[in-house]
Design a protein around this motif. Structure first.
Motif, PDB file in Angstrom:
ATOM      1  N   LEU A 191       0.988  -1.453  -0.151  1.00 45.74           N
ATOM      2  CA  LEU A 191      -0.158   0.535  -0.022  1.00 45.74           C
ATOM      3  C   LEU A 191       0.715   1.363   0.116  1.00 45.74           C
ATOM      4  N   GLY A 192       1.837   0.719   0.957  1.00 45.22           N
ATOM      5  CA  GLY A 192       2.979   2.138   1.230  1.00 45.22           C
ATOM      6  C   GLY A 192       3.995   2.579   0.114  1.00 45.22           C
ATOM      7  N   MET A 193       3.621   1.710  -1.564  1.00 43.66           N
ATOM      8  CA  MET A 193       4.818   1.413  -2.725  1.00 43.66           C
ATOM      9  C   MET A 193       4.290   1.777  -3.712  1.00 43.66           C
ATOM     10  N   ILE A 194       2.658   1.161  -3.972  1.00 41.63           N
ATOM     11  CA  ILE A 194       1.895   0.964  -5.453  1.00 41.63           C
ATOM     12  C   ILE A 194       1.412   2.069  -5.190  1.00 41.63           C
ATOM     13  N   GLY A 195      -0.003   2.589  -4.167  1.00 43.48           N
ATOM     14  CA  GLY A 195      -0.356   3.599  -4.389  1.00 43.48           C
ATOM     15  C   GLY A 195      -0.105   5.280  -4.445  1.00 43.48           C
ATOM     16  N   PRO A 196       1.423   5.364  -4.161  1.00 44.45           N
ATOM     17  CA  PRO A 196       2.270   6.765  -3.988  1.00 44.45           C
ATOM     18  C   PRO A 196       2.682   6.232  -5.658  1.00 44.45           C
ATOM     19  N   ALA A 197       2.538   5.189  -6.245  1.00 39.51           N
ATOM     20  CA  ALA A 197       2.947   5.705  -7.395  1.00 39.51           C
ATOM     21  C   ALA A 197       1.907   5.461  -8.323  1.00 39.51           C
ATOM     22  N   VAL A 198       0.920   5.647  -8.470  1.00 35.46           N
ATOM     23  CA  VAL A 198      -0.421   5.466  -9.274  1.00 35.46           C
ATOM     24  C   VAL A 198      -1.325   7.129  -9.141  1.00 35.46           C
ATOM     25  N   PHE A 199      -0.494   7.901  -7.372  1.00 35.81           N
ATOM     26  CA  PHE A 199      -1.641   9.636  -7.546  1.00 35.81           C
ATOM     27  C   PHE A 199       0.179  10.404  -8.411  1.00 35.81           C
ATOM     28  N   LEU A 200       1.075   9.464  -8.119  1.00 32.94           N
ATOM     29  CA  LEU A 200       2.635  10.160  -8.851  1.00 32.94           C
ATOM     30  C   LEU A 200       2.217  10.237 -10.235  1.00 32.94           C
ATOM     31  N   VAL A 201       1.929   9.328 -10.800  1.00 32.95           N
ATOM     32  CA  VAL A 201       1.471   9.663 -12.439  1.00 32.95           C
ATOM     33  C   VAL A 201       0.696  10.457 -12.607  1.00 32.95           C
ATOM     34  N   ALA A 202      -0.008  10.288 -11.640  1.00 32.36           N
ATOM     35  CA  ALA A 202      -1.384  11.601 -11.955  1.00 32.36           C
ATOM     36  C   ALA A 202      -1.464  12.883 -11.604  1.00 32.36           C
ATOM     37  N   ALA A 203      -0.360  13.011 -10.941  1.00 28.79           N
ATOM     38  CA  ALA A 203      -0.006  14.654 -10.578  1.00 28.79           C
ATOM     39  C   ALA A 203       0.442  15.235 -11.601  1.00 28.79           C
ATOM     40  N   GLY A 204       1.434  14.041 -12.943  1.00 29.59           N
ATOM     41  CA  GLY A 204       2.465  14.698 -14.032  1.00 29.59           C
ATOM     42  C   GLY A 204       0.769  15.056 -14.695  1.00 29.59           C
ATOM     43  N   TYR A 205      -1.059  14.834 -14.417  1.00 31.78           N
ATOM     44  CA  TYR A 205      -1.611  14.946 -15.748  1.00 31.78           C
ATOM     45  C   TYR A 205      -2.454  16.082 -15.169  1.00 31.78           C
ATOM     46  N   THR A 206      -1.865  16.545 -13.953  1.00 28.77           N
ATOM     47  CA  THR A 206      -3.063  17.777 -13.556  1.00 28.77           C
ATOM     48  C   THR A 206      -2.657  19.231 -14.349  1.00 28.77           C
ATOM     49  N   GLY A 207      -1.578  19.531 -15.442  1.00 28.18           N
ATOM     50  CA  GLY A 207      -0.966  20.887 -15.776  1.00 28.18           C
ATOM     51  C   GLY A 207      -0.989  21.137 -15.033  1.00 28.18           C
ATOM     52  N   CYS A 208      -1.689  23.055 -14.997  1.00 33.45           N
ATOM     53  CA  CYS A 208      -1.535  24.120 -14.138  1.00 33.45           C
ATOM     54  C   CYS A 208      -2.424  23.822 -12.667  1.00 33.45           C
TER      55      CYS A 208
END
Length: 489
Positions: free
Chosen positions: A366-383
């Motif tokens: 949970l402490g490694m896969i969860g962060p991976a998902v949200f880290l990738v998602a952060a790259g698609y938030t634009g501005c």
């Protein structure tokens, strides 16, 4: 205990908490309030607060140390800037013409010293005691922190050298502390005590990032190093007078607590001996499971630790005083989740008798896969900076669960050699700190969102691999080569 040492099976691991429970029932369980072991946890938390504050303050100060009028260091950002008016006295300190590659080397140089003292730190702590090794390691880091402005004035090469020397001092801290906890932490309180202790690092990051931004804004960047250096000196004085290597040497511990700790650990710790089963350690698959997980988690952790202020400034457009507060939010989430996770992990093991290995693997996944998902998602938030900061915060918060996962697994599989195992895993886990900032800055030379997406994807992929490897090969029981009766003295 013979059945426990006879094999390396999941069944043995399941019975491990029960064995500890039987041992603990024979003596009065010492209360946590005002106890020496929880006092040690709080003071070591303060120590790791200092360690991480001294490590991350340069990440914020770097934004203010650069000459924004020089080509390659422009203050423009991809997104509209959120600027306040800077007071004129903010420009009294010198600024430097360092390009992106030089910045990457400066931010990563700490880890070139840090990697050198990991395994020696674990060995020396076991042989001579952890108190003064850890204390003088941090003290040396404090001295070189205070010298940082002078080194920067002398040139980038001198600053890189000073940061590397800081790393050498800090390199002994975690191995030494784990060696100390092997003598202080009752098995069923391990998650609680070690998360209180280790989350000092997240707390230090949480405080140092915004405070460094405020110091840069209202004073200048040189005071960042002077102020945090003074905080470190205060810790060293307290550590010198209040801490002992073992319960037996502690002058103020109660007899009830001393008996409780020693009785709970009597089946786990090997007799004091110079023999260290190096071959068994390096051939142990569970040890390598910890190493891979530690390396993978740290790739993401160190990438964000050193580059998040730059991302906030160059992409999201936050000024230095805003930068620190927003950069700290992910570590606030990580600190809270790590503390709660430590309580939950020990509660699951003690109350519900869930096996140690299941708890460690679940929390690590949970402490490694969860962060991976949200880290990738952060790259698609634009501005959309609100969403970007939210995703980065959730990513780091979930990472706090690893504090009760692979992060303390050394004490489960080989408590007598926990400091050495931590030194080995942290040696490999320091590599991301050395190369991560350099690769990150090389990949983001033009500071575009697409470039930063690549950085996030790489970190997420490494995280998922580490979680998978630990889930398959990790263990939670004492390994045969680490059993107390294996190397009698």
């Amino acid at each position: 205990m013979e059945d426990l040492s006879a094999s390396d099976t999941e069944t043995d691991d399941y019975e491990h908490p029960l064995l500890h429970r039987k041992d603990n029932d024979k003596v009065e369980k010492a209360p946590a309030c005002c106890s020496s072991r929880y006092g040690l946890a709080l003071l070591s938390c303060y120590g790791f607060f200092v360690v991480y504050a001294l490590r991350v303050n340069l990440s914020v100060a770097m934004v203010d140390m650069l000459n924004t009028n020089t080509s390659g260091n422009e203050s423009c950002s991809v997104c509209p800037r959120h600027e306040g008016t800077k007071p004129k006295h903010n420009h009294t300190a010198r600024v430097y013409d360092w390009d992106s590659e030089t910045q990457g080397w400066i931010l990563g140089s700490f880890f070139y010293g840090y990697i050198l003292t990991q395994i020696p730190g674990g060995y020396l702590a076991r042989k001579y005691g952890a108190k003064w090794l850890l204390g003088f390691g941090v003290f040396g880091t404090v001295v070189f922190t205070v010298l940082t402005p002078l080194a920067a004035d002398m040139g980038a090469g001198y600053l890189i050298a000073v940061r590397a020397l800081e790393g050498i001092g800090e390199g002994v801290t975690f191995p030494a502390m784990y060696a100390m906890w092997a003598c202080w932490a009752p098995p069923l309180e391990r998650s609680r005590l070690l998360t209180i202790s280790s989350t000092g690092g997240q707390l230090g990051t949480l405080v140092a990032l915004p405070l460094s931004g405020l110091i840069c804004f209202y004073l200048d960047w040189t005071y960042v190093f002077y102020i945090f250096g003074a905080v470190g000196l205060v810790w060293f004085v307290l550590w010198a007078f209040l801490v002992s290597n073992t319960p037996d040497k502690h002058e103020r511990i109660s007899e009830v607590e001393k008996l409780y700790i020693k009785s709970s650990l009597k089946h786990e710790l090997s007799p004091s001996s110079d023999h260290i089963p190096w071959a068994s350690i390096f051939c142990s698959v569970p040890v390598w499971a910890i190493v891979v997980a530690h390396f993978s988690f740290n790739w993401t952790f160190y990438t964000l630790l050193t580059l998040l202020p730059t991302y906030m400034n160059n992409i999201l457009g936050f000024s230095i005083q805003q930068n620190g507060f927003l950069s700290a939010l992910p570590y606030l989430g990580g600190w809270v989740v790590a503390l709660l996770g430590g309580q939950l992990a020990d509660w699951l093991r003690e109350r519900w008798l869930i096996s140690t290995v299941v708890v460690r693997k679940t929390f690590s996944a949970l402490g490694m896969i969860g962060p991976a998902v949200f880290l990738v998602a952060a790259g698609y938030t634009g501005c959309n900076y609100v969403l970007a900061v939210a995703f980065l915060t959730v990513s780091s918060a979930l990472g706090g669960l690893c504090s009760s996962g692979y992060s303390i697994n050394q004490l489960d599989i080989a408590p007598s050699y926990a400091g050495i195992l931590l030194g080995i895993s942290n040696t490999f886990a320091t590599i991301p700190g050395m190369v991560g900032p350099v690769i990150g800055r090389a990949l983001t030379h033009s500071n575009t969102i697409e470039e930063w997406k690549i950085v996030f994807y790489i970190s997420a992929g490494i995280n998922v691999f580490g979680a998978t490897f630990f889930t398959v090969f990790g263990r939670g029981n004492i390994q045969p080569w680490a059993m107390p009766d294996t190397h009698g003295g």
